[in-house]
Design an enzyme around this catalytic site. Structure first.
Site, short mmCIF file in Angstrom:
data_model
loop_
_atom_site.label_atom_id
_atom_site.label_comp_id
_atom_site.label_asym_id
_atom_site.label_seq_id
_atom_site.Cartn_x
_atom_site.Cartn_y
_atom_site.Cartn_z
CG ASP A 20 21.03 34.74 85.31
OD1 ASP A 20 20.82 35.36 86.47
OD2 ASP A 20 21.62 33.91 85.00
CE LYS A 42 21.24 31.05 89.29
NZ LYS A 42 22.05 32.36 89.42
CG ASP A 69 22.83 32.90 92.85
OD1 ASP A 69 23.72 32.72 93.70
OD2 ASP A 69 23.21 32.72 91.88
CG LEU A 70 20.36 37.65 96.87
CD1 LEU A 70 19.56 38.53 97.94
CD2 LEU A 70 20.47 38.51 95.66
CE LYS A 71 27.39 32.91 93.32
NZ LYS A 71 26.40 33.32 92.55
CG PHE A 72 23.54 36.58 102.10
CD1 PHE A 72 23.05 37.68 101.29
CD2 PHE A 72 22.87 35.73 102.41
CE1 PHE A 72 21.99 37.95 101.10
CE2 PHE A 72 21.38 35.96 102.43
CZ PHE A 72 20.96 37.09 101.53
CG HIS A 73 32.00 36.78 101.86
ND1 HIS A 73 32.82 36.31 100.96
CD2 HIS A 73 32.60 36.49 102.93
CE1 HIS A 73 34.23 36.16 101.74
NE2 HIS A 73 33.54 36.08 102.87
CG ASP A 74 28.99 41.65 105.96
OD1 ASP A 74 29.69 42.00 106.78
OD2 ASP A 74 28.42 42.55 105.00
N PRO A 76 29.66 37.30 110.66
CG PRO A 76 30.46 35.55 112.06
CD PRO A 76 30.96 37.32 111.32
CB THR A 78 25.98 41.55 108.63
OG1 THR A 78 26.61 42.27 109.54
CG2 THR A 78 25.55 42.11 107.40
CB THR A 133 32.76 28.44 87.99
OG1 THR A 133 31.78 29.18 87.78
CG2 THR A 133 32.40 27.05 88.63
CD GLN A 203 28.70 28.98 83.55
OE1 GLN A 203 29.57 28.90 84.07
NE2 GLN A 203 27.70 29.41 83.80
N GLY A 223 20.49 28.59 82.51
CA GLY A 223 19.99 29.94 81.99
C GLY A 223 19.92 30.13 80.59
NE ARG A 224 24.78 32.49 79.87
CZ ARG A 224 25.98 32.80 79.95
NH1 ARG A 224 26.62 33.64 79.21
NH2 ARG A 224 26.56 32.30 80.88
O1 C5P Z 1 23.33 31.02 81.46
P1 C5P Z 1 23.80 30.06 82.09
O2 C5P Z 1 23.17 28.84 82.11
O3 C5P Z 1 25.40 30.04 82.07
O4 C5P Z 1 23.70 30.37 83.84
C1 C5P Z 1 24.05 29.85 84.87
C2 C5P Z 1 23.50 30.59 86.03
O5 C5P Z 1 24.25 29.94 87.30
C3 C5P Z 1 23.88 31.93 86.15
O6 C5P Z 1 22.74 32.64 86.82
C4 C5P Z 1 25.19 32.28 86.87
O7 C5P Z 1 25.22 33.35 87.71
C5 C5P Z 1 25.11 31.13 87.90
N1 C5P Z 1 26.26 30.42 88.44
C6 C5P Z 1 27.34 30.15 87.75
N2 C5P Z 1 28.55 29.50 88.05
C7 C5P Z 1 28.51 29.46 89.33
C8 C5P Z 1 27.58 29.80 90.26
C9 C5P Z 1 26.36 30.34 89.77
O8 C5P Z 1 27.31 29.81 86.43
N3 C5P Z 1 29.74 28.88 89.91
#
Ligand code: C5P
Length: 261
Positions: A20, A42, A69-74, A76, A78, A133, A203, A223-224
């Site tokens: 990220d 990712k 992780d582009l989460k397509f939503h459109d 069918p 497309t 989430t 989160q 991530g973080r």
């Molecule tokens: O930095 P962190 O560990 O919170 O990163 C979590 C990653 O997972 C981020 O890229 C975030 O966009 C992704 N993600 C999330 N919750 C979701 C789906 C994806 O945190 N429900």
């Protein structure tokens, strides 16, 4: 020669690191630092919009794997077309929103199967996003969805499996309910991972990596906690150790569902 995979190798393959960041340079540095310590990278909307496929090519050239992780939503057609392009990029996983409908998901699966067969491409795993989430029960109510978030997650996971999807992205709280109703081969990828006592950041539904794996997650996304650590490689290694310790419990969590295969 037979390649022996240690428990740590298996555990490492289950750790997905969220790239990220906002530039190819930053992403490249993180890839170089972490390539031996995580199983997959990712790439989300920010980085992909900034670099385009270059970040994917970069990771692939170095032998790494990508979850796009582009989460397509459109509509069918497309989404199916976008999915074909993701497949041509050679990514290992990508995702679509389950709320886009069974038609959207099944057309996407068919399009990917077709392009893999005709162009001799490896088949990526296609994952469904159920309920983000960030959404709460009142948010669902406001958009006309009755019931609780948890019920909606389970309903959409079931629809995703029936539509031929390979798995879902699910928070730690949702893993057990999804394992109960979906087959053991259905893949669960879990973000929201924090070590016990660590800051939750933004989160809400969090768990430690070992706990998520023990509950039945196949992959964890971190991530973080890795990126912002003083020593990101050491932080990734700690997560891998935790996953390794939980793998026997993971087998039990999957086996508990053996009846639904
Ligand atoms: O930095 P962190 O560990 O919170 O990163 C979590 C990653 O997972 C981020 O890229 C975030 O966009 C992704 N993600 C999330 N919750 C979701 C789906 C994806 O945190 N429900």
């Amino acid at each position: 020669m037979k390649v022996v995979r240690t428990i740590e190798d298996k555990a490492r393959s289950r750790l997905i690191f969220a790239l990220d960041v906002g530039s190819l340079e930053e992403a490249g540095e993180l890839v170089q630092t972490l390539e031996g310590s995580v199983g997959m990278f990712k790439v989300g909307k920010q980085l992909f919009l900034k670099t385009g496929p270059r970040i994917i090519e970069y990771v692939h050239e170095r032998g790494g794997k990508i979850f796009l992780d582009l989460k397509f939503h459109d509509i069918p057609r497309t989404v199916a077309r976008a999915a074909m392009e993701a497949t041509r990029l050679g990514v290992s996983m990508f995702n679509v929103h389950a709320s886009g409908s069974t038609t959207m998901m099944s057309q996407t699966v068919s399009a990917v199967d077709r392009v893999c067969a005709t162009e001799h491409l490896p088949r990526p795993r296609i994952l469904a996003v159920t309920v983000l989430t960030s959404l709460s029960n009142p948010d669902l109510r406001a958009i006309g969805v009755g019931g609780e978030v948890a019920d909606q997650v389970v309903r959409l996971a079931k629809l995703a499996e029936e539509s031929g999807m390979d798995g879902v992205v699910a928070s730690p709280q949702e893993i057990e309910a999804i394992r109960k109703i979906c087959s053991r081969r259905f893949v669960i990828v879990t973000p929201g991972i924090r070590e016990a006592g660590a800051p939750a950041d933004d989160q809400h539904r969090i768990a430690a990596a070992g706990e998520a794996i023990a509950k039945g997650a196949d992959y964890v996304v971190v991530g973080r906690p890795i990126r912002e650590a003083n020593d990101p490689r050491a932080a990734a290694d700690r997560v891998v150790k935790e996953i390794a310790a939980a793998l026997p419990l993971s087998v039990a969590a999957h086996a508990a569902d053996a009846g639904s295969d």
